[in-house]
Design an enzyme around this catalytic site. Structure first.
Site, PDB file in Angstrom:
ATOM      1  N   GLY A  99       0.512  -1.277   0.107  1.00 43.17           N
ATOM      2  CA  GLY A  99       0.206   0.219  -0.094  1.00 43.17           C
ATOM      3  C   GLY A  99       1.006   1.273   0.201  1.00 43.17           C
ATOM      4  O   GLY A  99       0.705   2.255   0.664  1.00 43.17           O
TER       5      GLY A  99
ATOM      6  N   ASN B  47       1.697   3.135  -2.546  1.00 39.93           N
ATOM      7  CA  ASN B  47       0.663   4.257  -3.359  1.00 39.93           C
ATOM      8  C   ASN B  47       0.202   4.433  -3.019  1.00 39.93           C
ATOM      9  O   ASN B  47      -0.595   5.521  -3.191  1.00 39.93           O
ATOM     10  CB  ASN B  47       0.404   3.477  -5.178  1.00 39.93           C
ATOM     11  CG  ASN B  47       1.450   3.446  -5.952  1.00 39.93           C
ATOM     12  OD1 ASN B  47       2.028   4.077  -6.069  1.00 39.93           O
ATOM     13  ND2 ASN B  47       2.682   2.130  -5.916  1.00 39.93           N
TER      14      ASN B  47
ATOM     15  N   MET C 118      -4.087  -7.138  -6.641  1.00 37.96           N
ATOM     16  CA  MET C 118      -3.735  -8.562  -7.943  1.00 37.96           C
ATOM     17  C   MET C 118      -4.430  -9.344  -8.302  1.00 37.96           C
ATOM     18  O   MET C 118      -4.298 -10.783  -8.519  1.00 37.96           O
ATOM     19  CB  MET C 118      -2.885  -8.751  -7.076  1.00 37.96           C
ATOM     20  CG  MET C 118      -1.324  -8.324  -5.832  1.00 37.96           C
ATOM     21  SD  MET C 118      -0.725  -6.882  -7.562  1.00 37.96           S
ATOM     22  CE  MET C 118       0.453  -8.135  -8.423  1.00 37.96           C
ATOM     23  N   LYS C 119      -5.554  -8.922  -8.449  1.00 38.66           N
ATOM     24  CA  LYS C 119      -6.973 -10.122  -8.849  1.00 38.66           C
ATOM     25  C   LYS C 119      -7.572  -9.262  -9.258  1.00 38.66           C
ATOM     26  O   LYS C 119      -7.205  -8.088 -10.077  1.00 38.66           O
ATOM     27  CB  LYS C 119      -7.887  -9.996  -7.395  1.00 38.66           C
ATOM     28  CG  LYS C 119      -7.571 -10.942  -6.024  1.00 38.66           C
ATOM     29  CD  LYS C 119      -7.281 -12.213  -6.732  1.00 38.66           C
ATOM     30  CE  LYS C 119      -6.959 -13.156  -5.555  1.00 38.66           C
ATOM     31  NZ  LYS C 119      -6.584 -13.903  -5.611  1.00 38.66           N
ATOM     32  N   ILE C 120      -7.902  -9.692 -10.445  1.00 42.84           N
ATOM     33  CA  ILE C 120      -9.070  -9.484 -11.606  1.00 42.84           C
ATOM     34  C   ILE C 120     -10.348  -8.874 -11.859  1.00 42.84           C
ATOM     35  O   ILE C 120     -11.195  -9.569 -10.690  1.00 42.84           O
ATOM     36  CB  ILE C 120      -9.062 -10.547 -12.732  1.00 42.84           C
ATOM     37  CG1 ILE C 120      -7.521 -10.752 -13.800  1.00 42.84           C
ATOM     38  CG2 ILE C 120     -10.119 -10.260 -13.908  1.00 42.84           C
ATOM     39  CD1 ILE C 120      -6.505 -11.691 -15.004  1.00 42.84           C
TER      40      ILE C 120
ATOM     41  N   ASN D 186      -6.683   1.859 -13.222  1.00 46.55           N
ATOM     42  CA  ASN D 186      -6.043   1.074 -12.466  1.00 46.55           C
ATOM     43  C   ASN D 186      -3.763   0.974 -12.794  1.00 46.55           C
ATOM     44  O   ASN D 186      -3.698   2.077 -14.092  1.00 46.55           O
ATOM     45  CB  ASN D 186      -5.887  -0.461 -13.416  1.00 46.55           C
ATOM     46  CG  ASN D 186      -4.834  -1.938 -13.285  1.00 46.55           C
ATOM     47  OD1 ASN D 186      -4.617  -1.791 -11.648  1.00 46.55           O
ATOM     48  ND2 ASN D 186      -3.962  -2.502 -14.109  1.00 46.55           N
TER      49      ASN D 186
ATOM     50  N   HIS E  99      -0.761   0.368 -13.331  1.00 46.48           N
ATOM     51  CA  HIS E  99       0.474  -1.624 -13.712  1.00 46.48           C
ATOM     52  C   HIS E  99       1.991  -0.950 -13.455  1.00 46.48           C
ATOM     53  O   HIS E  99       2.495   0.517 -14.908  1.00 46.48           O
ATOM     54  CB  HIS E  99      -0.118  -1.377 -14.967  1.00 46.48           C
ATOM     55  CG  HIS E  99       0.128  -2.572 -15.518  1.00 46.48           C
ATOM     56  ND1 HIS E  99       0.148  -3.374 -15.467  1.00 46.48           N
ATOM     57  CD2 HIS E  99       0.640  -2.913 -16.296  1.00 46.48           C
ATOM     58  CE1 HIS E  99       0.702  -4.744 -15.855  1.00 46.48           C
ATOM     59  NE2 HIS E  99       1.252  -4.300 -16.531  1.00 46.48           N
TER      60      HIS E  99
ATOM     61  N   SER F 287       2.318   2.690 -15.956  1.00 45.84           N
ATOM     62  CA  SER F 287       1.252   3.146 -16.491  1.00 45.84           C
ATOM     63  C   SER F 287      -0.155   3.386 -15.955  1.00 45.84           C
ATOM     64  O   SER F 287      -0.768   3.021 -14.550  1.00 45.84           O
ATOM     65  CB  SER F 287       0.769   2.247 -18.289  1.00 45.84           C
ATOM     66  OG  SER F 287       1.524   2.271 -18.816  1.00 45.84           O
TER      67      SER F 287
END
Ligand code: GAR
Length: 210
Positions: free
Chosen positions: A14, A16, A87-89, A104, A106, A133
């Site tokens: 965390g 960020n 880290m999950k979709i 998001n 990345h 990005s």
């Protein structure tokens, strides 16, 4: 005008999240963080959120994730979802329903190196440049329009050094992208986005402020 309410999803340290909270507290980003959500009960970011008096929630992504997330978004009138090291979709039902509302972060220069282990991928490809990005989330992994990127010239292919360099970039570009979103500067179009109503064909390149 009423502040945009947001939720931030994390899975780990965390750092960020901590940085975004700093920019919210300073007034640079005019939004409310209504909740920090993690799939990982041990995520250090949950402690950072609690220390900042932000409600937290640990969510099980293996069952009913879409319904739970949708319920939180609706109940709290959320206008922005930020994935900051999540880290999950995100399920397609959510990305479709909240199209243009999910950002998001990345750790690569998209469209290069989608998915996991981006630093390793840069090492293997011996890329000259690496970076990070921020993009709109769509149902295709790491494929939505990229809003902003920051890059650096790789001079050391040590993974830890790369992580550190990429984090430095992330701490600059994520707050900028969020600010643009909450201030109404950016809007997602089909596979592009507009900045102050001008349609852009490629990401805005951020010049690093060292
Ligand atoms: C960041 O580097 C972010 O780009 C990455 O996880 C890290 C989280 O760091 N996200 C992804 O890889 C998403 N696929 P943090 O927890 O210290 O903010």
């Amino acid at each position: 005008m009423k502040k945009i309410k947001s939720i931030i999803l994390i899975s780990g340290n965390g750092s960020n999240l901590c940085n975004v909270i700093k920019y919210v507290n300073s007034g640079y980003i005019d939004m409310e963080i209504s909740m920090v959500i993690s799939n990982n009960p041990d995520a250090k970011g949950l402690v950072i959120a609690s220390d900042n008096k932000i409600p937290t929630l640990v969510i099980d992504t293996s069952k009913g994730f879409d319904d739970k997330l949708s319920e939180i978004i609706e109940k709290n009138s959320i206008g922005l979802v930020v994935l900051a090291g999540f880290m999950k979709i995100i399920p397609k039902s959510i990305t479709d329903k909240y199209d243009g509302m999910i950002l998001n972060l990345h750790p690569s220069l998209l469209p290069k190196h989608k998915g996991l282990d981006t630093h390793q991928k840069v090492i293997q490809a011996k890329d000259k440049f690496h970076g990070a990005s921020v993009h709109y989330v769509t149902s295709k992994l790491d494929n939505g329009p990229v809003i902003i990127q920051g890059k650096y010239e790789v001079d050391d292919y040590d993974e830890n050094i790369m992580k550190e360099q990429v984090h430095k970039i992330e701490y600059q570009i994520l707050p900028i992208a969020i600010k643009w979103f909450v201030d109404g500067n950016i809007t997602k179009l089909d596979n592009r986005f507009s900045f102050n109503k001008e349609v852009l064909e490629c990401p805005i390149q951020h010049i690093l402020d060292h």
